[in-house]
Design a protein around this motif. Structure first.
Motif, short mmCIF file in Angstrom:
data_model
loop_
_atom_site.label_atom_id
_atom_site.label_comp_id
_atom_site.label_asym_id
_atom_site.label_seq_id
_atom_site.Cartn_x
_atom_site.Cartn_y
_atom_site.Cartn_z
N HIS A 112 6.37 -10.93 -3.00
CA HIS A 112 5.31 -10.72 -2.00
C HIS A 112 4.69 -9.32 -2.07
O HIS A 112 3.87 -8.98 -1.23
N VAL A 113 5.08 -8.53 -3.07
CA VAL A 113 4.52 -7.19 -3.21
C VAL A 113 3.50 -7.19 -4.35
O VAL A 113 3.83 -7.54 -5.48
N LYS A 114 2.29 -6.80 -4.04
CA LYS A 114 1.22 -6.81 -5.04
C LYS A 114 1.26 -5.57 -5.94
O LYS A 114 0.78 -5.60 -7.08
N SER A 115 1.77 -4.48 -5.43
CA SER A 115 1.85 -3.25 -6.22
C SER A 115 2.88 -3.40 -7.32
O SER A 115 3.89 -4.10 -7.17
N ASP A 116 2.65 -2.73 -8.45
CA ASP A 116 3.64 -2.73 -9.54
C ASP A 116 4.53 -1.49 -9.47
O ASP A 116 5.24 -1.17 -10.42
N ASN A 117 4.49 -0.80 -8.32
CA ASN A 117 5.26 0.44 -8.18
C ASN A 117 6.43 0.30 -7.20
O ASN A 117 6.80 1.26 -6.54
N LEU A 118 7.00 -0.90 -7.11
CA LEU A 118 8.20 -1.09 -6.30
C LEU A 118 9.41 -1.07 -7.22
O LEU A 118 9.55 -1.91 -8.12
N TRP A 119 10.29 -0.10 -7.00
CA TRP A 119 11.52 0.07 -7.77
C TRP A 119 12.70 0.10 -6.81
O TRP A 119 12.51 -0.05 -5.60
N PHE A 120 13.89 0.39 -7.31
CA PHE A 120 15.06 0.34 -6.44
C PHE A 120 16.05 1.45 -6.75
O PHE A 120 16.19 1.88 -7.90
N THR A 121 16.72 1.91 -5.68
CA THR A 121 17.83 2.84 -5.80
C THR A 121 19.11 2.06 -5.50
O THR A 121 19.24 1.45 -4.44
N LEU A 122 20.02 2.08 -6.44
CA LEU A 122 21.31 1.41 -6.29
C LEU A 122 22.30 2.40 -5.68
O LEU A 122 22.61 3.42 -6.27
N ASP A 123 22.80 2.07 -4.48
CA ASP A 123 23.78 2.91 -3.82
C ASP A 123 25.13 2.19 -3.83
O ASP A 123 25.26 1.12 -3.25
N ILE A 124 26.11 2.78 -4.49
CA ILE A 124 27.40 2.13 -4.69
C ILE A 124 28.15 1.93 -3.37
O ILE A 124 28.61 0.83 -3.05
N LYS A 125 28.26 2.99 -2.57
CA LYS A 125 29.02 2.86 -1.32
C LYS A 125 28.37 1.88 -0.37
O LYS A 125 29.06 1.11 0.33
N PRO A 185 0.81 -1.23 0.00
CA PRO A 185 0.00 0.00 0.00
C PRO A 185 0.84 1.28 0.00
O PRO A 185 0.39 2.32 -0.48
N LEU A 186 2.07 1.21 0.53
CA LEU A 186 2.94 2.38 0.50
C LEU A 186 3.36 2.69 -0.93
O LEU A 186 3.42 3.85 -1.34
N CYS A 187 3.64 1.64 -1.70
CA CYS A 187 3.98 1.81 -3.12
C CYS A 187 2.81 2.42 -3.88
O CYS A 187 3.00 3.32 -4.72
N ASP A 188 1.60 1.94 -3.58
CA ASP A 188 0.41 2.47 -4.25
C ASP A 188 0.17 3.93 -3.87
O ASP A 188 -0.23 4.74 -4.71
N MET A 189 0.42 4.26 -2.59
CA MET A 189 0.26 5.65 -2.16
C MET A 189 1.26 6.54 -2.87
O MET A 189 0.92 7.65 -3.30
N ALA A 190 2.49 6.07 -3.04
CA ALA A 190 3.50 6.85 -3.76
C ALA A 190 3.03 7.11 -5.19
O ALA A 190 3.20 8.22 -5.72
N ALA A 191 2.44 6.10 -5.83
CA ALA A 191 1.96 6.24 -7.21
C ALA A 191 0.90 7.33 -7.30
O ALA A 191 0.82 8.06 -8.31
N GLU A 192 0.08 7.46 -6.27
CA GLU A 192 -0.96 8.49 -6.27
C GLU A 192 -0.36 9.89 -6.31
O GLU A 192 -1.00 10.84 -6.77
N TYR A 193 0.89 10.01 -5.84
CA TYR A 193 1.57 11.31 -5.85
C TYR A 193 2.56 11.41 -7.02
O TYR A 193 3.40 12.31 -7.05
#
Length: 269
Positions: A165-178, A131-139
């Motif tokens: 296990h995530v139903k939302s299609d709005n889960l993405w990722f930030t790659l942090d090198i360090k 639901p957090l991913c879906d809320m982000a999509a709303e914004y």
């Protein structure tokens, strides 16, 4: 690819609103805004930042928050804590929308000894995060989970397992090198794990001393092969932003930081 600079690179040297002019002077077209504390989550502060970015001709690519102030509580067993934390997160989402950002950078729960059971329970985390991913999509935001060596995403199988296990299609990722290097796992493993869902990259270099201790440094001054990193990102069709995000202790002058950004831009753009 786009390249930009994070306001976090000035932490302890400048307040957030005063970093934007310095970033613009470096020639960066985009930035990531790191909101440092509660007063910076307020709508009035977002309007101030919007005014400053427009004056500087900067586009806000992504927004980060001081995650320890509310993100761990999103996973609390106490509903009252979860509710307050969701309210705080939504306030940050509103600020991100005001700034025209396209992504939110998320740390999630810390991987302390007492929370290990939680961070290994992907079904439970997936139920909370969906639901957090879906809320982000709303914004209008991509919800991007960052690999952080002291948080849940500290190993190279996390993204694959969580996505199951995530139903939302709005889960993405930030790659942090360090953070990848500090985790002790191979950087390539994180890139493979995130794959085509890498939406954002935090760039900082590193060097290993004689005792095997990792020290962070400006890109171009350490062991990171930035051209190889670009090739690896291109393999997965990455077309997001590579954001210079270093610790303020990694440089002495803003001219030094600007020269580093110029090297980064030459390679990734």
């Amino acid at each position: 690819m786009l390249t930009g600079v994070s306001t976090a690179s000035f932490f302890g040297k400048e307040y957030t609103e005063n970093t934007l002019e310095h970033i613009a002077r470096m020639g960066a077209p985009v930035c990531e805004v790191f909101l440092d504390t509660y007063c910076e989550y307020e709508p009035e502060f977002a309007l101030l930042l919007k005014e400053r970015t427009e004056e500087c001709g900067l586009k806000v690519q992504s927004v980060h928050a001081m995650s320890t102030q509310f993100e761990p509580q999103l996973f609390s067993m106490n509903e009252r804590q979860r509710s307050d934390a969701r309210g705080m997160l939504e306030k940050v989402f509103k600020s991100a929308r005001t700034l025209g950002a396209g992504a939110y950078v998320f740390h999630g729960p810390p991987a302390f000894q007492r929370t290990l059971r939680l961070v290994h329970d992907y079904a439970h985390m997936g139920a909370i995060v969906s639901p957090l991913c879906d809320m982000a999509a709303e914004y209008g935001l991509k919800f991007t989970w960052e690999n952080v060596f002291w948080c849940a995403y500290r190993h190279t199988q996390f993204a694959h397992r969580l996505l199951e296990h995530v139903k939302s299609d709005n889960l993405w990722f930030t790659l942090d090198i360090k953070q990848a290097v500090l985790s002790g796992h191979a950087l390539e493993g994180y890139i493979e794990d995130m794959g085509e869902r890498i939406a954002n990259v935090h760039l900082c270099d590193y060097a290993t001393d004689a005792d095997g201790k990792i020290k962070t440094c400006l890109p171009g001054e350490g062991e990171l092969d930035m051209r190889l990193l670009r090739e690896r990102l291109e393999r997965f069709g990455f077309a997001g932003a590579v954001i210079l995000e270093v610790y303020s202790s990694n440089y002495k002058t803003y001219q030094e930081l600007g020269a580093c950004y110029a090297r980064l831009r030459e390679i990734f753009e």
